[in-house]
Scaffold this motif. Structure first.
Motif, PDB file in Angstrom:
ATOM      1  N   LYS A  11      39.114  26.086  72.696  1.00 35.84           N
ATOM      2  CA  LYS A  11      38.965  24.630  72.617  1.00 35.84           C
ATOM      3  C   LYS A  11      37.698  24.176  73.357  1.00 35.84           C
ATOM      4  CE  LYS A  11      40.320  20.256  72.155  1.00 35.84           C
ATOM      5  NZ  LYS A  11      39.228  19.752  71.332  1.00 35.84           N
ATOM      6  N   ALA A  14      34.597  25.024  71.474  1.00 34.40           N
ATOM      7  CA  ALA A  14      34.347  24.079  70.384  1.00 34.40           C
ATOM      8  C   ALA A  14      33.791  22.755  70.926  1.00 34.40           C
ATOM      9  CB  ALA A  14      35.630  23.831  69.603  1.00 34.40           C
ATOM     10  N   ASP A  15      34.384  22.294  72.041  1.00 35.93           N
ATOM     11  CA  ASP A  15      33.910  21.030  72.645  1.00 35.93           C
ATOM     12  C   ASP A  15      32.449  21.137  73.076  1.00 35.93           C
ATOM     13  OD1 ASP A  15      36.314  19.885  72.190  1.00 35.93           O
ATOM     14  OD2 ASP A  15      36.956  19.753  74.302  1.00 35.93           O
ATOM     15  N   GLN A  17      30.096  23.060  71.822  1.00 34.70           N
ATOM     16  CA  GLN A  17      29.224  23.068  70.643  1.00 34.70           C
ATOM     17  C   GLN A  17      28.965  21.638  70.152  1.00 34.70           C
ATOM     18  OE1 GLN A  17      27.915  25.892  69.565  1.00 34.70           O
ATOM     19  NE2 GLN A  17      29.163  27.107  70.991  1.00 34.70           N
ATOM     20  N   ALA A  18      29.982  20.795  70.340  1.00 28.55           N
ATOM     21  CA  ALA A  18      29.915  19.454  69.740  1.00 28.55           C
ATOM     22  C   ALA A  18      29.113  18.454  70.587  1.00 28.55           C
ATOM     23  CB  ALA A  18      31.326  18.929  69.501  1.00 28.55           C
ATOM     24  N   ILE A  19      28.749  18.879  71.837  1.00 25.83           N
ATOM     25  CA  ILE A  19      28.045  17.903  72.698  1.00 25.83           C
ATOM     26  C   ILE A  19      26.630  17.644  72.178  1.00 25.83           C
ATOM     27  CG2 ILE A  19      27.069  17.477  74.983  1.00 25.83           C
ATOM     28  CD1 ILE A  19      29.390  19.054  76.169  1.00 25.83           C
ATOM     29  N   SER A  20      26.303  16.374  71.937  1.00 29.57           N
ATOM     30  CA  SER A  20      24.934  16.093  71.488  1.00 29.57           C
ATOM     31  C   SER A  20      24.297  14.929  72.252  1.00 29.57           C
ATOM     32  CB  SER A  20      24.926  15.792  69.981  1.00 29.57           C
ATOM     33  OG  SER A  20      25.640  14.604  69.745  1.00 29.57           O
ATOM     34  N   GLU A  24      28.541  12.291  75.669  1.00 31.89           N
ATOM     35  CA  GLU A  24      29.496  13.316  75.248  1.00 31.89           C
ATOM     36  C   GLU A  24      29.648  14.398  76.316  1.00 31.89           C
ATOM     37  OE1 GLU A  24      28.784  12.624  70.486  1.00 31.89           O
ATOM     38  OE2 GLU A  24      28.068  14.492  71.401  1.00 31.89           O
ATOM     39  N   PHE A  28      33.101  15.430  78.267  1.00 30.56           N
ATOM     40  CA  PHE A  28      33.544  16.830  78.403  1.00 30.56           C
ATOM     41  C   PHE A  28      33.941  17.124  79.849  1.00 30.56           C
ATOM     42  CE2 PHE A  28      32.671  21.205  79.573  1.00 30.56           C
ATOM     43  CZ  PHE A  28      33.317  21.939  78.576  1.00 30.56           C
ATOM     44  N   THR A  79      20.748  17.585  76.873  1.00 35.04           N
ATOM     45  CA  THR A  79      20.832  16.178  76.460  1.00 35.04           C
ATOM     46  C   THR A  79      19.860  15.311  77.267  1.00 35.04           C
ATOM     47  OG1 THR A  79      22.685  15.815  77.955  1.00 35.04           O
ATOM     48  CG2 THR A  79      23.209  16.244  75.647  1.00 35.04           C
TER      49      THR A  79
END
Ligand code: PHE
Length: 338
Positions: A11, A14-15, A17-20, A24, A28, A79
């Motif tokens: 999990k 996956a979290d 990978q999704a940070i942009s 975000e 997290f 980021t």
């Protein structure tokens, strides 16, 4: 327990990978890394774990925490860099730059000057604050001439002098030229003039004039007409016709006003020419012998012509404008059209 650690790890993976964005990344951190986060919650459940498994589970949990923390650190750096980068889309059209430009009245003044310079005139200037002598007396205004009246003239008080005025026309520059130079004199004299008048769609209290003067042996009215016609053709267009109407100025004799055919309606009659087909563009005449004499120029030997026009008015006619005040309201929607 080991099963749950494995689930949480995928999990977290996956979290990450999704940070942009920075927001975000922060979300997290709040979900997984704080004291009440998912990892800490699993650490608290160590109590439930059987003693012989504690070592293995503790090791797995520590590894999971290190994995989440380093993933978070990396995402944060990425980021941050991103938010510092300017948005760069090389296909975007450039931002429009607004350039200033000369005021339409200054453009008109430059054009008028250019036309006369081409014909051999020089450019002369004089002071805006004049004395009664240069503005009126030397120009052959009688002492009781209405132009000296409070209605038309702004008087200036300075020390003990009571003869100062804001010049009501550019003609005093004629006097200054004829007193400081010997003929032949051929000059135009642009400048600001002042009149104590109510401001309306057709009149301002401050405006620009261009005066012209030519003094030499044998200067004639025919030369005056030819010069002004050439000017009008250059300024308003080749197809115009002109006429001279008798007029009166104290400093010229004979005096005339020059009209040109209305180029907006071709002489047929329209709003701008008030349905007459003609536009009045300037005053002119032969320099009065008294004026020459006042400047120590012998009228038996020399003669001269003079003319004067208002620049705002000249420009109004050229563009068919019906309110002179627009020139000085500083409205970019108007000014940017020139
Ligand atoms: N000075 C006159 C005016 O202000 C114009 C003019 C100039 C007329 C020169 C004749 C000769 O109205």
């Amino acid at each position: 327990m080991l099963e749950e650690i494995k689930k949480l790890r995928s999990k977290i993976d996956a979290d990450l990978q999704a940070i942009s964005s920075a927001e975000e990344a922060e979300a997290f951190r709040l979900k997984h890394l704080v004291r009440k986060g998912t990892i800490a919650t699993l650490f608290e459940r160590m109590r439930e774990v059987a003693n012989e498994e504690k070592r293995l589970v503790g090791k797995e949990l520590n590894q999971l925490r290190a994995f989440a923390q380093s993933g978070f650190d990396e995402a944060q750096i990425k980021t941050e860099q991103k938010s510092k980068e300017p948005i760069q889309d090389p296909t975007l059209p450039p931002r429009k730059l607004y350039h200033g430009h000369e005021h339409p009245i200054m453009q008109a003044k430059a054009r008028i000057q250019e036309i006369f310079i081409r014909m051999g005139f020089t450019v002369a200037t004089g002071p805006d604050i004049e004395d009664d002598y240069h503005n009126f007396e030397a120009l052959n205004f009688s002492p009781d001439h209405p132009a000296r009246d409070m209605q038309d003239t702004f008087f200036v008080k300075h020390g003990d002098r009571d003869d100062l005025v804001l010049r009501t026309h550019t003609s005093p520059v004629q006097i200054r030229l004829m007193k400081s130079q010997k003929p032949p004199i051929r000059a135009i004299m642009p400048g600001r003039v002042y009149r104590n008048e109510a401001i309306t769609a057709r009149a301002l209290a401050e405006f620009y004039q261009v005066e012209g003067l030519y003094v030499d042996k044998g200067v004639t009215m025919a030369q005056l007409k030819g010069t002004l016609f050439e000017f009008a053709r250059a300024y308003y267009g080749k197809d115009i016709k002109f006429r001279f109407r008798p007029s009166f100025f104290p400093f010229t004799e004979p005096s005339a006003e020059m009209d040109i055919t209305c180029f907006l309606c071709d002489g047929k009659g329209c709003r701008v020419c008030k349905y007459s087909g003609w536009l009045e563009i300037l005053g002119c005449g032969m320099v009065h012998p008294n004026v020459l004499r006042n400047c120590d120029i012998d009228p038996e030997v020399y003669s001269g012509y003079a003319f004067g026009m208002g620049i705002e008015r000249t420009q109004m006619l050229a563009i068919g404008l019906d309110d002179i005040r627009l020139f000085y309201e500083n409205d970019v929607r108007f000014l940017s059209q020139f």
